[in-house]
Design an enzyme around this catalytic site. Structure first.
Site, PDB file in Angstrom:
ATOM      1  N   CYS A 246       0.824  -1.212   0.000  1.00  0.00           N
ATOM      2  CA  CYS A 246       0.000   0.000   0.000  1.00  0.00           C
ATOM      3  C   CYS A 246       0.861   1.267   0.000  1.00  0.00           C
ATOM      4  O   CYS A 246       1.483   1.573  -1.009  1.00  0.00           O
ATOM      5  CB  CYS A 246      -0.982  -0.040   1.171  1.00  0.00           C
ATOM      6  SG  CYS A 246      -2.419   1.038   0.904  1.00  0.00           S
ATOM      7  N   HIS A 331      -3.879  -5.222  -0.030  1.00  0.00           N
ATOM      8  CA  HIS A 331      -3.508  -5.772   1.277  1.00  0.00           C
ATOM      9  C   HIS A 331      -3.568  -7.299   1.268  1.00  0.00           C
ATOM     10  O   HIS A 331      -4.637  -7.889   1.437  1.00  0.00           O
ATOM     11  CB  HIS A 331      -4.438  -5.235   2.369  1.00  0.00           C
ATOM     12  CG  HIS A 331      -4.184  -3.802   2.709  1.00  0.00           C
ATOM     13  ND1 HIS A 331      -3.376  -3.418   3.757  1.00  0.00           N
ATOM     14  CD2 HIS A 331      -4.610  -2.665   2.124  1.00  0.00           C
ATOM     15  CE1 HIS A 331      -3.323  -2.098   3.809  1.00  0.00           C
ATOM     16  NE2 HIS A 331      -4.057  -1.620   2.822  1.00  0.00           N
ATOM     17  N   GLU A 333      -2.620  -9.248   3.542  1.00  0.00           N
ATOM     18  CA  GLU A 333      -2.980  -9.747   4.877  1.00  0.00           C
ATOM     19  C   GLU A 333      -4.482  -9.675   5.127  1.00  0.00           C
ATOM     20  O   GLU A 333      -4.974 -10.175   6.152  1.00  0.00           O
ATOM     21  CB  GLU A 333      -2.231  -8.962   5.962  1.00  0.00           C
ATOM     22  CG  GLU A 333      -2.846  -7.633   6.360  1.00  0.00           C
ATOM     23  CD  GLU A 333      -2.679  -6.525   5.337  1.00  0.00           C
ATOM     24  OE1 GLU A 333      -3.284  -5.452   5.515  1.00  0.00           O
ATOM     25  OE2 GLU A 333      -1.940  -6.723   4.346  1.00  0.00           O
TER      26      GLU A 333
END
Length: 368
Positions: A246, A331, A333
């Site tokens: 990001c 993202h 995660e």
């Protein structure tokens, strides 16, 4: 208690207040996720923003101790169509109202979030203010015009001192620009020996920690405001494997000579399709960013585009042609969102292994 949301274009929305009875100014943005509001409200990348959730019912499963992405939320306000007064879930500990009261953050419910989202999509993100119904619209508009949004969001949310998260595996220095806990959790799950450092840590200080790899975290705001980080990335590039997420992706691009720009209303949600240009496969991803790397700025750099957004064609991934370094705009995660891209953490560790093997072979040939 009646509250109102006033936008800088003069739009006024009247609804019911919840959480803190304070007033708050911020950049009004929207997130399209259907679940995961606890992770959203605790994501440091929303620092200084007032977040609108497009899903109509929020708070129905309450707030629990496990799903936070930071200890202290950095948002300036929360906007929903309906806030559940009586959440129902076995993990529930607090309602949205109780949580925002504790954190002194104002919220507003009962407004037409579809109309608000359409305004933002048409005109772009706008400054707005959540305030008491007694406030005069003209006075608020004057305050909004006079308010300059802060440019030190990363400084606000980054850790102030380094700290370890020990493991027996590869040593990874994680640069905290506003790190979501999900990133640290994924590294810990792979037994990495993680050292989290502040955003303004120098290249020399990072290299002195003898890392096997460096990770650049997510974070809020304009990447061009974080000049210290751009200089740091230039200093470590080619000396240690690097993975950026990001804001880390945008800073990496700037350090390599590319350029970034503000998007009209950004990507914020948990269902954004991204295409891997090498395989042709499409993954659904979690995203939260208001800036993007300009496509035409890549041409005169040593960067290759690896991923693009299916919806608008914007750049979603980069890799360096000469050094072990890659980044993604989304993202992997998740938290919240799909885990399609979780493999990128394994790819990062594999890149470290490959680099170490290459160095070992080179050393052995020199000795012979």
């Amino acid at each position: 208690m009646k509250k109102q949301l006033i936008l800088e274009d003069g739009s006024v929305f009247i609804g019911e207040g919840f959480g803190s009875d304070t007033s708050s100014i911020g950049e009004v943005v929207f997130n399209t996720g259907m679940t995961g509001y606890q992770e959203i409200l605790s994501d440091p990348s929303y620092c200084g923003q007032i977040v609108t959730l497009t899903y109509p019912l929020v708070g129905n499963y309450g707030i629990n101790r496990d799903d936070f992405e930071s200890i202290t939320p950095a948002i300036n306000g929360f906007i929903v169509k309906e806030a559940s007064d009586f959440p129902s879930n076995w993990r529930n500990e607090l309602s949205l109202h109780e949580y925002f009261q504790n954190k002194n953050i104002p919220g507003i419910a009962g407004i037409d979030t579809r109309m608000l989202t359409r305004i933002i999509r048409k005109y772009g993100t706008l400054k707005g203010m959540i305030c008491n119904i007694e406030e005069k619209v003209e006075d608020v508009l004057e305050r909004l015009r006079a308010t300059q949004l802060r440019h030190d969001q990363v400084k606000q949310v980054s850790t102030k001192t380094p700290y370890p998260s020990p493991g027996r595996g590869k040593r990874v220095v994680l640069v905290d620009f506003g790190m979501k806990h999900g990133i640290l959790r994924e590294l810990n799950n792979r037994n990495c020996d993680v050292i989290v450092v502040p955003y303004n840590t120098t290249a020399e200080e990072i290299l002195a920690l003898s890392p096997d790899g460096v990770m650049l975290s997510n974070g809020p705001g304009d990447p061009k405001d974080v000049e210290e980080a751009i200089a740091m990335i230039k200093g470590i590039l080619g000396k240690v494997p690097l993975f950026g997420i990001c804001l880390g992706h945008q800073l990496f691009a700037l350090a390599c000579g590319a350029n970034t720009e503000k998007m009209k209303f950004g990507h914020r949600g948990s269902n954004h399709p991204v295409k891997d240009l090498a395989t042709g496969k499409v993954a659904l991803t979690s995203q939260n960013h208001g800036y993007t790397v300009k496509e035409d700025s890549i041409e005169n750099t040593r960067l290759d585009v690896t991923h693009i957004a299916v919806n608008d064609g914007s750049i979603e991934g980069l890799k360096h042609k000469d050094f072990p370094a890659f980044t993604v705009q989304y993202h992997p995660e998740a938290s919240p969102g799909p885990e399609d891209a979780n493999y990128l953490f394994d790819q990062f560790l594999q890149m470290i292994e490959t680099e170490e093997s290459g160095c070992a072979e080179k050393c052995q040939s020199v000795q012979i």
